[in-house]
Design an enzyme around this catalytic site. Structure first.
Site, PDB file in Angstrom:
ATOM      1  N   PRO A   2      -6.229  10.316  20.793  1.00 53.39           N
ATOM      2  CA  PRO A   2      -5.042  11.005  19.595  1.00 53.39           C
ATOM      3  C   PRO A   2      -4.772  12.545  20.613  1.00 53.39           C
ATOM      4  O   PRO A   2      -5.732  13.052  21.124  1.00 53.39           O
ATOM      5  CB  PRO A   2      -5.960  11.362  18.704  1.00 53.39           C
ATOM      6  N   GLU A   3      -3.223  12.844  20.578  1.00 57.03           N
ATOM      7  CA  GLU A   3      -2.727  14.104  20.962  1.00 57.03           C
ATOM      8  C   GLU A   3      -2.527  14.316  20.112  1.00 57.03           C
ATOM      9  O   GLU A   3      -2.097  14.366  18.952  1.00 57.03           O
ATOM     10  CB  GLU A   3      -1.894  13.682  21.773  1.00 57.03           C
ATOM     11  N   LYS A  73      -5.539  19.873  19.552  1.00 57.43           N
ATOM     12  CA  LYS A  73      -6.268  18.501  18.780  1.00 57.43           C
ATOM     13  C   LYS A  73      -7.218  18.926  17.857  1.00 57.43           C
ATOM     14  O   LYS A  73      -7.317  18.045  17.086  1.00 57.43           O
ATOM     15  CB  LYS A  73      -6.431  17.808  20.231  1.00 57.43           C
ATOM     16  N   ARG A 144     -15.997   5.217  19.207  1.00 64.06           N
ATOM     17  CA  ARG A 144     -17.152   5.408  20.329  1.00 64.06           C
ATOM     18  C   ARG A 144     -17.994   6.451  20.031  1.00 64.06           C
ATOM     19  O   ARG A 144     -18.209   6.913  21.237  1.00 64.06           O
ATOM     20  CB  ARG A 144     -16.018   5.436  21.117  1.00 64.06           C
ATOM     21  N   ASN A 207      -2.882  13.408  28.147  1.00 64.36           N
ATOM     22  CA  ASN A 207      -2.267  13.065  29.331  1.00 64.36           C
ATOM     23  C   ASN A 207      -0.648  11.865  28.988  1.00 64.36           C
ATOM     24  O   ASN A 207      -0.461  12.630  29.768  1.00 64.36           O
ATOM     25  CB  ASN A 207      -3.705  11.747  29.310  1.00 64.36           C
TER      26      ASN A 207
END
Length: 339
Positions: A2-3, A73, A144, A207
């Site tokens: 997530p950005e 973020k 994760r 990214n």
């Protein structure tokens, strides 16, 4: 990962449905049907500020959520007990990591569209769930376990890590062009790597956004930041504002990103023919340690400029350093003649 736009969507979701309401229940053990159900996640919860499952309940119960904020973020909620006139409130920080997600029951989740369509509650891999006085429920999940949940006093939240180390926010606190140019020209890094650094110039660019910004600005991701012209710096500044604002608005409203963005063509690395953008092939290289999607036909370095420190992902085009170790001369043994 997530950005900024995805985290901003989560912030707006909580601002609209959580702020102004009082906490009546907190569950800080995993739920939702994952393999760790019933366990306290001592990885996602910061050990120093949330040592056990009862900590979050102790600091939040009966407090009202007063604000939902974000820098880069990093997102946090502030809570205060209005029965106590003096004293600090408490801030709970949520860092999404790679797969973190905020969900409000009945309203979907962020950032994954698949999770927005979920029908079960709580979501799978939920790390904590908070219930408010009007029945609203929100949860943070993370398959994760790379995300983080942290607690700070509101008076210290901006003075302590992780917020204290962040640069200015790319959406709400974008520096002027003059300050932006000064920061870029004082660094000698590939521009892609500099945009990804959350502490040097601006915070929130990740990214895919960095690749989108540089393609639309027509700047090669490996170009050194101190070699940029004033016109190029201004173009990058313009595209940062446009892309961050557009992505934040579209995702917050449940809309897709514009069809003419590289975002839709950047995926598919390693496929036989590879993705294309406006009829040109999309290549993947490594810049600043991150896989970078760019279009060589549209982004070229001047022959006078040094080659960027990039490494092509395609094995046939992989750049390798020639070994400087010299091969020792072959030994030729001489057979002694017997007398």
């Amino acid at each position: 990962m997530p950005e900024l736009p995805e985290v901003e969507r989560a912030r707006r979701l909580l601002e609209n449905h959580v702020v102004g309401k009082r906490v009546v229940e907190v569950v800080a053990i995993e739920s939702g049907g994952g393999p760790r159900d019933g366990l306290f996640d001592d990885i996602v919860f910061e050990k120093a500020s949330v040592p056990g499952p009862g900590t979050l309940e102790d600091v939040l119960l009966a407090k009202e959520c007063t604000s939902a904020s974000r820098i880069g973020k990093q997102m946090w909620l502030e809570f205060r007990d209005h029965r106590v006139k003096d004293g600090d409130g408490v801030a709970v920080l949520f860092h999404h990591g790679m797969t973190g997600s905020i969900a409000v029951k009945g309203l979907g989740a962020t950032p994954s569209r698949k999770r927005m369509e979920q029908t079960t509650w709580p979501p799978r891999f939920t790390k904590c769930e908070v219930v408010l006085d009007d029945g609203t429920r929100f949860a943070f999940s993370d398959p994760r376990r790379i995300g983080r949940i942290m607690i700070r006093d509101t008076s210290e939240v901006l003075r302590k890590p992780p917020l204290a180390k962040l640069a200015r926010d790319a959406l709400s606190d974008m520096p002027s062009i003059a300050d932006f140019e000064n920061a870029l020209t004082n660094c000698k890094l590939p521009i892609k790597a500099l945009l990804l650094d959350q502490q040097k110039v601006i915070a929130g660019i990740g990214n895919w956004m960095a690749d989108e910004i540089l393609l639309q600005a027509r700047i090669h991701p490996g170009k050194l930041s101190n070699a940029l012209s004033s016109e190029q710096v201004a173009k990058i500044h313009e595209k940062i504002s446009y892309i961050v604002e557009t992505a934040s608005e579209n995702l917050s409203n449940g809309n897709d990103l514009p069809n003419d963005w590289l975002f839709h063509s950047r995926w598919g690395k390693g496929k036989k023919n590879g993705p294309t953008f406006q009829g040109h092939q999309v290549k993947h290289v490594t810049v600043g340690g991150r896989t970078t999607a760019f279009v060589p036909a549209l982004l070229r370095l001047s022959t006078k400029e040094p080659a960027p420190a990039t490494q092509t992902v395609n094995k046939k085009e992989q750049v390798t350093k020639r070994s400087t170790k010299r091969t020792p001369p072959r030994r030729v043994s001489k057979r002694l003649k017997a007398k």
